[in-house]
Design a protein around this motif. Structure first.
Motif, PDB file in Angstrom:
ATOM      1  N   LEU A   1      55.782  40.404  77.443  1.00 48.47           N
ATOM      2  CA  LEU A   1      55.358  40.991  76.175  1.00 48.47           C
ATOM      3  C   LEU A   1      56.492  41.789  75.551  1.00 48.47           C
ATOM      4  O   LEU A   1      56.769  41.669  74.349  1.00 48.47           O
ATOM      5  CB  LEU A   1      54.138  41.895  76.399  1.00 48.47           C
ATOM      6  CG  LEU A   1      53.657  42.718  75.197  1.00 48.47           C
ATOM      7  CD1 LEU A   1      53.284  41.815  74.028  1.00 48.47           C
ATOM      8  CD2 LEU A   1      52.477  43.607  75.597  1.00 48.47           C
ATOM      9  N   TYR A   2      57.164  42.590  76.368  1.00 50.29           N
ATOM     10  CA  TYR A   2      58.267  43.400  75.858  1.00 50.29           C
ATOM     11  C   TYR A   2      59.387  42.508  75.322  1.00 50.29           C
ATOM     12  O   TYR A   2      59.946  42.754  74.246  1.00 50.29           O
ATOM     13  CB  TYR A   2      58.799  44.305  76.968  1.00 50.29           C
ATOM     14  CG  TYR A   2      59.800  45.326  76.483  1.00 50.29           C
ATOM     15  CD1 TYR A   2      59.379  46.542  75.971  1.00 50.29           C
ATOM     16  CD2 TYR A   2      61.162  45.062  76.516  1.00 50.29           C
ATOM     17  CE1 TYR A   2      60.288  47.480  75.511  1.00 50.29           C
ATOM     18  CE2 TYR A   2      62.078  45.986  76.057  1.00 50.29           C
ATOM     19  CZ  TYR A   2      61.635  47.196  75.560  1.00 50.29           C
ATOM     20  OH  TYR A   2      62.539  48.111  75.095  1.00 50.29           O
ATOM     21  N   ALA A   3      59.706  41.449  76.067  1.00 54.05           N
ATOM     22  CA  ALA A   3      60.782  40.546  75.658  1.00 54.05           C
ATOM     23  C   ALA A   3      60.443  39.815  74.367  1.00 54.05           C
ATOM     24  O   ALA A   3      61.334  39.522  73.561  1.00 54.05           O
ATOM     25  CB  ALA A   3      61.069  39.542  76.772  1.00 54.05           C
ATOM     26  N   LYS A   4      59.164  39.530  74.152  1.00 49.98           N
ATOM     27  CA  LYS A   4      58.748  38.831  72.933  1.00 49.98           C
ATOM     28  C   LYS A   4      59.165  39.624  71.694  1.00 49.98           C
ATOM     29  O   LYS A   4      59.711  39.081  70.731  1.00 49.98           O
ATOM     30  CB  LYS A   4      57.230  38.627  72.950  1.00 49.98           C
ATOM     31  CG  LYS A   4      56.688  37.804  71.783  1.00 49.98           C
ATOM     32  CD  LYS A   4      55.170  37.807  71.776  1.00 49.98           C
ATOM     33  CE  LYS A   4      54.595  37.165  73.006  1.00 49.98           C
ATOM     34  NZ  LYS A   4      54.816  35.700  73.038  1.00 49.98           N
ATOM     35  N   VAL A   5      58.928  40.933  71.733  1.00 43.22           N
ATOM     36  CA  VAL A   5      59.289  41.785  70.600  1.00 43.22           C
ATOM     37  C   VAL A   5      60.805  41.957  70.521  1.00 43.22           C
ATOM     38  O   VAL A   5      61.405  41.886  69.443  1.00 43.22           O
ATOM     39  CB  VAL A   5      58.592  43.153  70.716  1.00 43.22           C
ATOM     40  CG1 VAL A   5      59.060  44.096  69.615  1.00 43.22           C
ATOM     41  CG2 VAL A   5      57.081  42.975  70.658  1.00 43.22           C
TER      42      VAL A   5
ATOM     43  N   GLY B   1      48.850  44.729  75.293  1.00 44.12           N
ATOM     44  CA  GLY B   1      49.280  46.114  75.163  1.00 44.12           C
ATOM     45  C   GLY B   1      49.436  46.767  76.520  1.00 44.12           C
ATOM     46  O   GLY B   1      48.694  46.453  77.457  1.00 44.12           O
ATOM     47  N   TYR B   2      50.424  47.664  76.623  1.00 40.94           N
ATOM     48  CA  TYR B   2      50.654  48.357  77.899  1.00 40.94           C
ATOM     49  C   TYR B   2      51.333  49.697  77.645  1.00 40.94           C
ATOM     50  O   TYR B   2      52.153  49.837  76.727  1.00 40.94           O
ATOM     51  CB  TYR B   2      51.555  47.539  78.831  1.00 40.94           C
ATOM     52  CG  TYR B   2      52.140  48.392  79.939  1.00 40.94           C
ATOM     53  CD1 TYR B   2      51.371  48.768  81.039  1.00 40.94           C
ATOM     54  CD2 TYR B   2      53.449  48.884  79.853  1.00 40.94           C
ATOM     55  CE1 TYR B   2      51.887  49.600  82.026  1.00 40.94           C
ATOM     56  CE2 TYR B   2      53.974  49.712  80.839  1.00 40.94           C
ATOM     57  CZ  TYR B   2      53.186  50.067  81.922  1.00 40.94           C
ATOM     58  OH  TYR B   2      53.693  50.899  82.895  1.00 40.94           O
ATOM     59  N   THR B   3      51.005  50.688  78.472  1.00 40.01           N
ATOM     60  CA  THR B   3      51.763  51.931  78.541  1.00 40.01           C
ATOM     61  C   THR B   3      51.556  52.568  79.903  1.00 40.01           C
ATOM     62  O   THR B   3      50.634  52.201  80.653  1.00 40.01           O
ATOM     63  CB  THR B   3      51.366  52.915  77.428  1.00 40.01           C
ATOM     64  OG1 THR B   3      52.375  53.926  77.322  1.00 40.01           O
ATOM     65  CG2 THR B   3      50.023  53.591  77.719  1.00 40.01           C
ATOM     66  N   GLY B   4      52.414  53.537  80.216  1.00 35.83           N
ATOM     67  CA  GLY B   4      52.287  54.304  81.450  1.00 35.83           C
ATOM     68  C   GLY B   4      53.126  55.560  81.342  1.00 35.83           C
ATOM     69  O   GLY B   4      54.076  55.617  80.545  1.00 35.83           O
ATOM     70  N   VAL B   5      52.788  56.589  82.119  1.00 35.75           N
ATOM     71  CA  VAL B   5      53.547  57.837  82.117  1.00 35.75           C
ATOM     72  C   VAL B   5      53.769  58.292  83.555  1.00 35.75           C
ATOM     73  O   VAL B   5      52.998  57.950  84.458  1.00 35.75           O
ATOM     74  CB  VAL B   5      52.837  58.955  81.318  1.00 35.75           C
ATOM     75  CG1 VAL B   5      52.741  58.595  79.845  1.00 35.75           C
ATOM     76  CG2 VAL B   5      51.454  59.254  81.887  1.00 35.75           C
TER      77      VAL B   5
ATOM     78  N   GLN C   1      54.389  48.714  74.924  1.00 34.29           N
ATOM     79  CA  GLN C   1      54.502  47.699  73.875  1.00 34.29           C
ATOM     80  C   GLN C   1      53.126  47.189  73.480  1.00 34.29           C
ATOM     81  O   GLN C   1      52.184  47.243  74.281  1.00 34.29           O
ATOM     82  CB  GLN C   1      55.359  46.525  74.378  1.00 34.29           C
ATOM     83  CG  GLN C   1      55.797  45.545  73.318  1.00 34.29           C
ATOM     84  CD  GLN C   1      56.602  46.224  72.227  1.00 34.29           C
ATOM     85  OE1 GLN C   1      56.047  46.609  71.202  1.00 34.29           O
ATOM     86  NE2 GLN C   1      57.897  46.390  72.449  1.00 34.29           N
ATOM     87  N   VAL C   2      53.024  46.705  72.242  1.00 38.31           N
ATOM     88  CA  VAL C   2      51.816  46.023  71.781  1.00 38.31           C
ATOM     89  C   VAL C   2      52.228  44.672  71.206  1.00 38.31           C
ATOM     90  O   VAL C   2      53.329  44.504  70.673  1.00 38.31           O
ATOM     91  CB  VAL C   2      51.054  46.847  70.722  1.00 38.31           C
ATOM     92  CG1 VAL C   2      50.535  48.139  71.331  1.00 38.31           C
ATOM     93  CG2 VAL C   2      51.928  47.143  69.518  1.00 38.31           C
ATOM     94  N   HIS C   3      51.332  43.716  71.312  1.00 38.93           N
ATOM     95  CA  HIS C   3      51.609  42.357  70.840  1.00 38.93           C
ATOM     96  C   HIS C   3      51.605  42.343  69.312  1.00 38.93           C
ATOM     97  O   HIS C   3      50.631  42.774  68.681  1.00 38.93           O
ATOM     98  CB  HIS C   3      50.547  41.408  71.378  1.00 38.93           C
ATOM     99  CG  HIS C   3      50.939  39.962  71.330  1.00 38.93           C
ATOM    100  ND1 HIS C   3      51.246  39.314  70.155  1.00 38.93           N
ATOM    101  CD2 HIS C   3      51.077  39.037  72.319  1.00 38.93           C
ATOM    102  CE1 HIS C   3      51.551  38.063  70.415  1.00 38.93           C
ATOM    103  NE2 HIS C   3      51.463  37.869  71.722  1.00 38.93           N
ATOM    104  N   PRO C   4      52.678  41.847  68.681  1.00 43.72           N
ATOM    105  CA  PRO C   4      52.750  41.869  67.212  1.00 43.72           C
ATOM    106  C   PRO C   4      51.665  41.045  66.533  1.00 43.72           C
ATOM    107  O   PRO C   4      51.309  41.320  65.382  1.00 43.72           O
ATOM    108  CB  PRO C   4      54.150  41.312  66.917  1.00 43.72           C
ATOM    109  CG  PRO C   4      54.562  40.585  68.159  1.00 43.72           C
ATOM    110  CD  PRO C   4      53.912  41.306  69.294  1.00 43.72           C
TER     111      PRO C   4
END
Length: 316
Positions: A26-30, A72-76, A90-93
């Motif tokens: 997903l990250y690479a797509k953006v 979509g993904y996040t983490g802390v 990241q979120v999918h466009p």
């Protein structure tokens, strides 16, 4: 805090290690859409999770479609220097019409408050890096400010790089593990405040980050320049052999030994080793406002600006 509602057919859960490939895809797509290339691999995700001990079960959020596609993904994670927002957030466009980013960054804020409440010595900040213009804009929209910016520079080693030329009285060699860590740190701690004007991190923090948390760090490519029986310059390197890439992580020179060609010799030594190991795309980051001559130094070994990396912070 206003509750953000997502469609009921979406699946929202904590990320697991099995999701790492989907997260990097997903990250690479953006990243590919904006820059034409992507530097990240699944090992980068694991390195961050493991190095920063990110508690996936409690401090991550992944959103999937009903068919199982990650959108979509996040983490802390508590890093001791504040709370780190996973750079792979990241979120999918294709789902921009949904408030996915709002939902994920609200989750990140909530978990940040929990981590801060549990550690009163932790700096009251959530920080991350924006590797694409869209991510930087997204973070700014959600209350982050740019702390500083780096230029990502790169060189493609199509042929064997020019060999470093010997300098009178200077020896460039790999550092000696177990003996020279402190001396290497002392060079970095003298050099880096000249870039941003800030005191460098304590030795213990630096050692942990370099030697314990970063799986891509290559000890045999930590080169030192020795003059008059002291270490006067260092180059610290990371390797990504699976995709033929290397990253020159830190370059530092003692003030009294600058402008003598020593840093150039250190860098050419690293490039030669990268080439011999089959790693052809070599990158590094340099502060956009660096006034030490670093931009010219890196250009002299064939590097050029590829993109901008923004360091962002949000205070609590």
């Amino acid at each position: 805090m206003t509750a953000i509602t997502l469609p009921t057919d979406l699946i929202i859960r904590a990320a697991t290690r099995d999701d790492a490939q989907a997260i990097i895809d997903l990250y690479a797509k953006v990243e590919l859409a904006e820059t034409g290339q992507s530097d990240n691999t699944v090992s980068d995700v694991y390195e961050l999770w493991d190095g920063e001990k990110l508690d996936l079960a409690n401090n991550s959020c992944a959103i999937f479609t009903a068919s199982g596609e990650l959108i979509g993904y996040t983490g802390v994670a508590n890093t001791g220097r504040g709370v780190l927002l996973d750079v792979h957030t990241q979120v999918h466009p294709a789902y921009a019409e949904l408030p996915l980013a709002d939902f994920l960054l609200q989750f990140a804020d909530e978990r940040t408050r929990v981590l801060l409440a549990a550690d009163d010595k932790l700096p009251r900040r959530l920080y991350t890096w924006g590797f694409t213009q869209s991510n930087t804009a997204l973070f700014i929209q959600h209350g982050f400010t740019i702390e500083n910016s780096d230029y990502r520079m790169e060189v493609i080693l199509e042929t064997e790089p020019q060999q470093p030329q010997p300098l009178p009285g200077i020896t460039v060699r790999p550092f000696i593990p177990g003996k020279e860590e402190r001396a290497v740190y002392d060079v970095i701690a003298e050099a880096f405040p000249d870039i941003d004007g800030k005191p460098y991190r304590p030795y213990e923090d630096w050692y942990e980050k370099v030697f314990e948390k970063t799986a891509s760090f290559e000890p045999s490519m930590l080169y030192v320049a020795v003059a008059e029986d002291q270490i006067v310059g260092v180059t610290i390197c990371r390797v990504y052999p699976d995709n033929g890439e290397g990253f020159i992580w830190q370059v530092g020179m003692r003030r009294a030994w600058r402008k003598r060609g020593i840093a150039n010799q250190l860098l050419r030594t690293a490039l030669t080793t990268y080439y011999q190991r089959g790693m052809k795309r070599i990158m590094l980051d340099v502060d956009a406002n660096n006034a030490t001559g670093a931009h010219q130094l890196y250009a002299s070994i064939g590097m050029h600006k590829q993109s901008q990396v923004d360091s962002l912070v949000k205070t609590f």
